[in-house]
Scaffold this motif. Sequence first.
Motif, PDB file in Angstrom:
ATOM      1  N   MET A  50      -0.104  -1.603  16.172  1.00  0.00           N
ATOM      2  CA  MET A  50       0.213  -0.421  15.267  1.00  0.00           C
ATOM      3  C   MET A  50       0.806  -0.731  14.164  1.00  0.00           C
ATOM      4  SD  MET A  50      -1.122   2.488  16.442  1.00  0.00           S
ATOM      5  CE  MET A  50      -0.280   3.861  15.618  1.00  0.00           C
ATOM      6  N   ILE A  51       2.109  -1.329  14.395  1.00  0.00           N
ATOM      7  CA  ILE A  51       2.731  -1.916  13.062  1.00  0.00           C
ATOM      8  C   ILE A  51       2.148  -2.829  12.096  1.00  0.00           C
ATOM      9  CG2 ILE A  51       4.771  -3.468  12.247  1.00  0.00           C
ATOM     10  CD1 ILE A  51       6.142  -2.460  14.911  1.00  0.00           C
ATOM     11  N   LEU A  52       1.127  -3.700  12.806  1.00  0.00           N
ATOM     12  CA  LEU A  52       0.346  -4.655  11.958  1.00  0.00           C
ATOM     13  C   LEU A  52      -0.793  -3.745  11.367  1.00  0.00           C
ATOM     14  CD1 LEU A  52       0.106  -7.833  14.313  1.00  0.00           C
ATOM     15  CD2 LEU A  52       1.493  -7.558  12.208  1.00  0.00           C
ATOM     16  N   GLY A  53      -1.297  -2.869  11.821  1.00  0.00           N
ATOM     17  CA  GLY A  53      -2.301  -2.126  11.481  1.00  0.00           C
ATOM     18  C   GLY A  53      -1.896  -1.351  10.221  1.00  0.00           C
ATOM     19  N   GLY A  54      -0.634  -0.728  10.270  1.00  0.00           N
ATOM     20  CA  GLY A  54      -0.167   0.139   9.380  1.00  0.00           C
ATOM     21  C   GLY A  54       0.465  -0.713   7.965  1.00  0.00           C
ATOM     22  N   LEU A  55       0.624  -2.065   8.248  1.00  0.00           N
ATOM     23  CA  LEU A  55       0.867  -2.972   7.193  1.00  0.00           C
ATOM     24  C   LEU A  55      -0.303  -3.490   6.688  1.00  0.00           C
ATOM     25  CD1 LEU A  55       2.957  -4.864   5.497  1.00  0.00           C
ATOM     26  CD2 LEU A  55       2.599  -6.585   7.433  1.00  0.00           C
ATOM     27  N   ALA A  56      -1.089  -3.543   7.454  1.00  0.00           N
ATOM     28  CA  ALA A  56      -2.618  -3.922   6.864  1.00  0.00           C
ATOM     29  C   ALA A  56      -3.105  -2.918   5.723  1.00  0.00           C
ATOM     30  CB  ALA A  56      -3.559  -4.385   8.016  1.00  0.00           C
ATOM     31  N   LEU A  57      -3.082  -1.538   6.288  1.00  0.00           N
ATOM     32  CA  LEU A  57      -3.665  -0.530   5.231  1.00  0.00           C
ATOM     33  C   LEU A  57      -2.848  -0.624   4.173  1.00  0.00           C
ATOM     34  CD1 LEU A  57      -3.780   2.449   8.124  1.00  0.00           C
ATOM     35  CD2 LEU A  57      -5.574   1.313   6.749  1.00  0.00           C
TER      36      LEU A  57
END
Length: 315
Positions: free
Chosen positions: A1-8
């Motif tokens: 989730m953290i990596l997904g948020g950072l990617a966004l």
Amino acid sequence: MILGGLALFLYAVTNLSDTLKEFLGDKAKAVLQRFTGNIFMSLLTGTIITIILDSSSAVIIMTIVFVNAGALSFKNAMGIVMAANVGTTFSSQLIALDIGKYSPVVMVAGIVLVFIGKSDKMKAGGKALTYFGILFFGLYTMEHAVEPLRDNNFFHSFMAKLNAPLKGAGAGALVTLIIQSSSATMGIVITLAKKQLIGFPAAIAVMLGAELGTCSDTLLATIRSNRQAVKTGLFHLFFNVVSITIGLLLFPYFIAFIERISGGARLEQKIANAHMIFNIGGVILFLPFIKYIEKGLNKLVPEKVVVPPVVPPGP
């Protein structure tokens, strides 16, 4: 989730900057040429353009390109480079505000504009609005994803080590070097602050390191450029290194100063305030010495002397 948020977040920052550069490219060039007649106009113009594009790296790289093309002088570029560091602090102030939960509304509004827009300008505006919403939705995602870290002993011990200024600055520089966005690094720090997962000293140390990490892509932009453009990249590095060094030397006093002027503000707001005051302070510190720095860099990186070809005498 953290990596997904950072990617966004990174996806939105990159596309927002590219969309606005495409939309404002020629206009930005005209503004830079017209409103950079002296150092104070360069500072004002650079700050405004950085706030609009939401990327100090984009503005500095664009400045280097203009200097390389001969459309902007090195002297005027120095003001824009310093101003870009100030302009990027505006995003920290926005991130500190709790507006992430409204980001889906902004995204939907942007998508509607893209679909119903009849002109290229309206569609470009819709794209920019969509990316702006995605940017804050990415931060909102990270904010909720980091909650389980409250009970993680390894994470707490790691964050405690960042209270040491050099270690924190090193971590900030490394993260920024990897993700190529000081705004994203500040977004992570402020997101952790919202959940009380990072201390104020550690956050400031990481912030200082992020200022250094952002120099990498601007230095890359000077490769195969003329010497005026190289000097612009070197000035950006010199400005950040000197500012960071002073920040580290005066670290406890800077922390105390921000605590005092911020009063009872939340931790995330104190970090945003520190980011802004640090960069404004750097500009104020450098202003009296701009002429001397310009002369020094001119001596360090002199212009190539063009030797005219020798024409053999006629018969």
